[in-house]
Design an enzyme around this catalytic site. Sequence first.
Site, mmCIF file in Angstrom:
data_model
loop_
_atom_site.group_PDB
_atom_site.id
_atom_site.type_symbol
_atom_site.label_atom_id
_atom_site.label_comp_id
_atom_site.label_asym_id
_atom_site.label_seq_id
_atom_site.Cartn_x
_atom_site.Cartn_y
_atom_site.Cartn_z
ATOM 1 N N CYS A 69 19.629 9.852 23.382
ATOM 2 C CA CYS A 69 20.752 9.388 24.198
ATOM 3 C C CYS A 69 22.029 10.006 23.639
ATOM 4 O O CYS A 69 22.445 9.682 22.526
ATOM 5 C CB CYS A 69 20.843 7.857 24.164
ATOM 6 S SG CYS A 69 22.275 7.204 25.042
ATOM 7 N N CYS A 122 25.838 9.000 31.076
ATOM 8 C CA CYS A 122 24.575 9.347 30.430
ATOM 9 C C CYS A 122 24.791 10.684 29.741
ATOM 10 O O CYS A 122 25.019 11.699 30.406
ATOM 11 C CB CYS A 122 23.443 9.441 31.448
ATOM 12 S SG CYS A 122 21.878 10.052 30.755
#
Length: 275
Positions: free
Chosen positions: A80, A211
Site C-alpha cells: 500500500c 490509493c
Amino acid sequence: MGGIEFLKGHGTQNDFVLLPDPDGRLELTEARVAALCDRQRGLGADGVLRIVRSAALGVESAGEWFMDYRNADGSIAEMCGNGVRVFVRHLVDSGLVSERDFVIGTRAGDRPVRMHADDSVTVEMGQATITGTSVTVVAGQPFSGVAVNVGNPHLVSVVEDDVDELDLRDQPDFDSDVFPDGVNLEFINLLGDNALKMRVHERGVGETRSCGTGTVAAVAAALHLAGTDTGEATVDIPGGRVVVGIRRGASTLTGPAEIVARGELDETWWAGLGA
C-alpha cells in the site's frame, strides 16, 4: 492504562490504524482487523498497518521494519503506497529509525524510502508491469482497461466523462478469471500537461479517497497508452495530490503523510474479538 497502543494516520486521506508490535506478539486476526476498521464499531480505517521487525516474522529483508498490511475486511495485502508513507512518518517521528533514507520490508518486496524536510515521503514502488487488458462494469456500463501489476493487481480505465460522475458505491464487476484474487479498479481522466484525475475502488475495502499503488498504476497505464514507459505526472485524487514517476523497471510515489491521533485499545474489547 494497560491497553494495546495504536495510532491513526492518513496519506491523502487514505486512512489507517497503526499497531506498534515490534516483537510480533499481537494475534492480528481477520475479525480484529475488520472490527478496527469498521467506522461504527471500531476506530474506522481503510486498513491496518502493523509495525513489526522483519526478524520477528522471520522475513528476509534489508530493512529492520516490516509493514504488515491488512485490508479493511481483514484480508492480507501485498503493498500500500499511502500506507508506506504513514508507516515511514511514524518510524521517523518515534525515533525507531534515525535516518531519513532507509528501507522497509513489505510482502511485495523491500521498498527504499525517503522522508523529506516538509514531512512528505518518497517511496520506491518497484516495477509497474503492464500485464494485459480487461473490462470492468460500473452500474451496467462497461469500461475497458489496462491491467497493471504494482506488487498487487490493478485495472486502469480511462474515462471520457468526469470521473466524479461515476457511482462507485457498489463493487464494480470484473473478470475473475483474469483477477482470481480480486483487483483494485482505477478510473482516470487525462487532464493533459502530465496530470491525471483518479477515483479508485479498492479490493477488500470499497471506494477510498486515495490509493498509492493505484496512482502508480494509473500513470503507468496512461504512459503505456501514449506509447511510452517513462515519465512523471501529478495525480489528483479525492484526498489530495501525489506525484508519480515511472522509469523502466522502477517507479516512485511522493506525497504527504499525517499522524492524527494516538491512544490505547481496550484489552477486553480486543480479547472479545478473538473469542
